[in-house]
Each structure stands twice: as structure tokens, then as C-alpha cells.
Design an enzyme around this catalytic site. Structure first.
Site, PDB file in Angstrom:
ATOM      1  N   HIS A  72      15.852  29.788 -29.109  1.00  0.00           N
ATOM      2  CA  HIS A  72      14.543  30.377 -28.822  1.00  0.00           C
ATOM      3  C   HIS A  72      14.699  31.702 -28.081  1.00  0.00           C
ATOM      4  O   HIS A  72      13.956  32.653 -28.321  1.00  0.00           O
ATOM      5  CB  HIS A  72      13.699  29.417 -27.979  1.00  0.00           C
ATOM      6  N   ASP A  94       6.800  29.164 -26.186  1.00  0.00           N
ATOM      7  CA  ASP A  94       7.319  28.495 -27.374  1.00  0.00           C
ATOM      8  C   ASP A  94       6.664  27.118 -27.488  1.00  0.00           C
ATOM      9  O   ASP A  94       5.756  26.782 -26.724  1.00  0.00           O
ATOM     10  CB  ASP A  94       8.851  28.422 -27.360  1.00  0.00           C
TER      11      ASP A  94
END
Length: 483
Positions: A27, A126
Site C-alpha cells: 500500500h 486505504d
């Protein structure tokens, strides 16, 4: 840290975007690139918060952090103290705990930014960080989720509450694949591990809760592009949330030790065009001792030159390096390889301990294929460099990615995994030869070259992804201007 040129507009006068990334290297890489583009291309300021899960930075994290440009305010949030860590049933639960622990600090940073001369424009999180939406709500700015995996997984994620409501048994007992708009059929063995656990388990319940939380955001950015998954994108039109494809966002800046970078490139310079097999299972993927031996023997069998970003085997989990590796961890970094392997492959193979300058490798003309775990960052980097893939997925959504890449995009061939999750050296060597030596390889290179061109166009000035991100940043500016 690397340095970008100073922006023409002082950062203190620019609308500010706060980004919160969970402790996942997969990520952090696209989050860093998104932050860079917001500053360099869209006239915003950006603070990137990384919710650490461990006190000591891993080798991979330290290398990436050192390459983040100074134009981005990069802040590492403290990891949860070791003495308050509960036991976890899954890696995802540990990640969620680290983010939950960090949210009070996110509040502090957000309030500080809101009180400064630069108006806060948006919060970007996220899929794990959606609970931080309350921070954005209190400050009156939108909260967007940046989904760092493909549209196909997002579709499954957003449809999960509906699928769960209709299900009367366990997912692993299903006899028919899951069929979602525009997606290749998702077979049971391709589902993320969290969906194969008992539906009453904390692993599954937590995953389902994350999917339900996703409906609370104001919009979703996805690290993909329309021409890679066109039918899936069209299927997103029925969603209540605005969904924007803004990829491929990959980190093109040099990462890692420059000496290792130069040594690898020099080695590749002496190999014929399209002859090298590059092997890497990403920052987190690990094989068992037996499987590592089998892979080594397979590489030797093919007689192709190879570069292998190798990790110490882990017999307990396929994600044994998920939270990174520490420098100097191994006294004998390659002692687990078959006896005589290093001597027999001297001059043919290049072994890189854990970390590899992947962008430089994939962009080199001597590389003919990429054996990959199908993590989304690695997939996009391979596509952007026109390199066909040998797909060997290990965990998370990687098996879904591999299916899409083989069946839909036609840029990969999957390794056939036998009983007990084991792939023989004969199978591994056969798939490598299929991509490298045969007519099928030429067909795949043609396909991946066409996809590469469409990816490059998507992020060009007039491309669909560039246009989508510009639209979103205009929305964020309007919120900032009203403050």
C-alpha cells in the site's frame, strides 16, 4: 531523502491532503506515488502518515522512506507497544490493530493542519483505514478510499455484504464460482484467505466489517486503468459510490542502495536481449524450504540466466516477510539453497538478498519474463515495462489477480500448484520455458506490449486516469475553498 524542485506556489498556501496508509508495503508504494502526484501535478500539499506495526523499520521500508521527495511531509506513526499486542488470527488483524492504535494521532495531525494557513482539502485512507473517516467528518472534508488493488477485488469487496446475506454455508464449500459484473469467474481456490475461514471466525467477521465500512467513504480511487479491466469498470456504474480509476500509479524513483542497483544493471548489460528470468515474490512473500529448493532446481534446469530476489524460507506462512526483514538478519543468507547450486549457476544466476531494484530490472532489455506473486504493484510494473509474467500467487487477492492476468488480459501463465500447495521443478521449468522459448511467449509479449501502451496513455496528459484524478482534486479544492 530525494529532493524535488520547490513548487512555484508555497506549500503553506496550497490546499492540503492528508493520507493515511496502513503498515503494508504494497500500500505504501502507491500511496507515496499518489502523494507525489498530488504535489507535483495538481498543486496540492500532502502529508503521508504511515501507521507502523513494528518499532524497528524493515530494510524495505527504510529504502522506500529514503526515496520519498522532501515536498511530501512523510510521518511515521508510532507502532502499538509490544506489551498491549493481543494475539491475532491473521495478518490482516494485526494491520487493523496498528491502524486503530494510530487514529488518535491522526486526529492530532488533522487538527493541526486544519488550524494552519493551508486549508485541509481531503483525507485519503486505504481499505483498512476507513474508520478514520470520522476525522474527516468532524473537519468537514471528504474522505476517499485509495484502493491499491485492481477493480476485480474492489468489486468482490463491495459486493461482499450482499454475497454474505445470501450465503447459507461456507465459501470454501461452494461448488460454483462467484460471478460479478465484468469479472472472470472467481473460483473457490482463488478467493482471499479471509473468505475461506469460517464465517463465524474473527478473520472473516473482520473482513466483512471492512467491506461494510467501505460504503461510508465519499469516493474511491483505484490503482488500475480502464483498458485493463474495461468490463469490470463498466460494472462499477451500478455502485452508489463514485469510483475513479487513477492508475497505474507505480514508484519510478530509485529505491534501495545505489551500489546494488548499479551492480545489477551491469550484470544485466552482459546478457542477451530477452534472455533473463526475473524472480521475486514481493516484499512479503515467502516459500517453504522444500519449495525454495524445487524452484532453485527448476531455474537451473531451464538454463536461462536469472535474477532471483530471494528470501529465507518460512515453513509456517506464505507471507513470512510481510512486515519486512531486518538488515543483517542472516549470517549465511543463501545457506538454505541446494548443495552446489550457487557454484553450478555461477555466471548464470544473480541472487539478491531480499531487496532488488525492481524497476531497473523490469525495464532492462535483457529481461524476458517475470516470475511473480502477482501483487498488484509488481503486476503494474511488469505491464508498464512490457514483460510477460509467470504467475505464482501466494496470499491475499493474488490468486484472483493471476486468474485475471491469464484469462482476461492474457499477459501471464499460471504455475500449476499440486496437492499440498506444492509445485514441482518440472512444472516450474515447463512454465518458464513456455513463456521464454515457445511461440506462446511471442504472443504474450505482443499482448503485454499492447496493454503497456494503453497503460501509458491512461496516465498521459489526455488519458482517462489523469483526467479522473484531476476531476477528484478539483472537488477537493472546492471543499478547501469553502473553509
Amino acid at each position: 531523502m530525494g529532493r524535488d524542485e520547490e513548487p512555484l506556489i508555497p506549500s503553506s498556501a496550497r490546499p492540503h491532503v492528508l493520507l493515511l496508509c496502513s503498515p503494508c508495503m504494497g500500500h505504501l508504494i502507491p500511496f507515496a506515488e499518489l502523494a507525489r502526484q498530488l504535489v507535483a501535478d495538481h498543486g496540492l500539499s500532502a502529508t503521508l502518515l504511515f501507521a507502523a506495526a513494528t518499532d524497528l523499520p524493515s530494510e524495505e521500508y527504510a529504502a522506500l522512506a529514503a526515496s520519498v521527495p522532501n515536498s511530501i511531509d512523510f510521518v511515521v506513526l508510532p507502532a502499538p507497544p509490544a506489551d498491549v499486542l493481543p494475539s491475532f488470527d491473521s495478518m490482516r488483524e494485526r494491520v487493523m490493530h496498528a491502524v486503530s492504535w494510530s487514529i488518535p494521532r491522526v486526529w492530532d495531525v488533522a487538527r493541526s493542519l486544519a488550524a494552519s494557513t493551508a486549508p485541509l482539502a481531503a483525507l485519503v485512507v486505504d481499505m483498512v483505514g476507513v474508520p478514520a473517516r470520522d476525522v474527516a467528518k468532524e473537519l468537514g472534508v471528504p474522505c476517499y478510499m485509495f484502493f491499491t488493488s485492481p477493480w476485480m477485488l474492489l468489486s468482490l469487496f463491495l459486493h461482499l455484504p450482499e454475497l454474505d446475506a445470501k450465503l447459507t454455508k461456507e465459501y470454501r464449500d461452494a461448488t460454483e464460482p462467484i460471478r460479478l459484473p465484468g469479472c472472470v469467474p472467481i473460483h473457490v481456490h482463488e478467493l482471499p484467505g479471509s473468505m475461506l475461514a469460517d464465517r463465524s471466525s474473527s478473520t472473516y467477521v473482520g473482513f466483512l466489517s471492512m467491506a461494510k465500512e467501505a460504503a461510508r467513504v465519499d469516493g474511491i480511487l483505484v490503482n488500475t486503468f480502464c483498458d485493463l479491466e474495461p468490463a469490470v469498470g463498466e460494472g462499477m456504474d451500478c455502485m452508489k459510490l463514485p469510483v475513479h480509476a487513477v492508475g497505474p500509479l507505480v514508484w519510478a524513483r530509485p529505491i534501495g542502495v545505489q551500489e546494488d542497483h548499479s551492480r545489477t544493471v551491469r550484470w544485466l548489460d552482459h546478457r542477451p536481449r530477452g534472455s533473463v528470468v526475473y524472480v521475486s515474490f514481493g516484499s512479503g512473500g515467502t516459500l517453504t524450504w522444500q519449495q525454495t529448493t524445487e524452484l532453485a532446481l527448476a531455474l537451473e534446469m531451464t538454463q536461462h540466466p536469472f535474477v532471483w530476489a530471494i528470501k529465507r524460507p518460512d515453513n509456517d506462512t506464505v507471507s513470512g516477510a510481510f512486515f519486512g526483514t531486518q538488515q543483517g538478519e542472516d549470517d549465511d543468507p543463501f545457506g538454505f539453497l541446494p548443495r552446489g547450486f550457487i557454484e553450478r549457476t555461477k555466471g548464470v544466476g544473480l541472487l539478491l538478498q531480499s531487496w532488488a531494484p525492481q524497476t531497473a530490472i523490469l525495464s532492462h532489455a535483457s529481461v524476458g519474463c517475470f516470475m511473480t506473486h502477482c501483487g498488484w504493484n509488481s503486476t503494474l510494473e511488469s505491464i508498464l515495462n512490457g514483460v510477460p509474467m509467470v504467475a505464482w500467487p501466494l496470499y491475499a487477492e493474488q490468486k484472483m489477480n493471476a486468474a485475471m492476468l491469464e484469462v482476461q488480459a492474457k499477459v501471464a501463465v499460471r504455475v500449476s500448484i499440486g496437492p499440498g500447495g506444492f509445485a514441482s521443478k518440472e512444472e516450474i521449468a515447463s512454465v518458464i520455458r513456455h513463456v521464454m522459448d515457445e511461440e506462446e511467449g511471442a504472443r504474450m509479449r505482443k499482448f503485454v506490449g499492447e496493454v503497456r501502451d494503453r497503460a501509458a496513455h491512461a496516465v498521459s496528459k489526455d488519458g482517462s486516469s489523469a483526467h479522473a484524478l484531476a476531476q477528484v482534486t478539483n472537488v477537493w479544492r472546492s471543499f478547501a475553498s469553502e473553509k
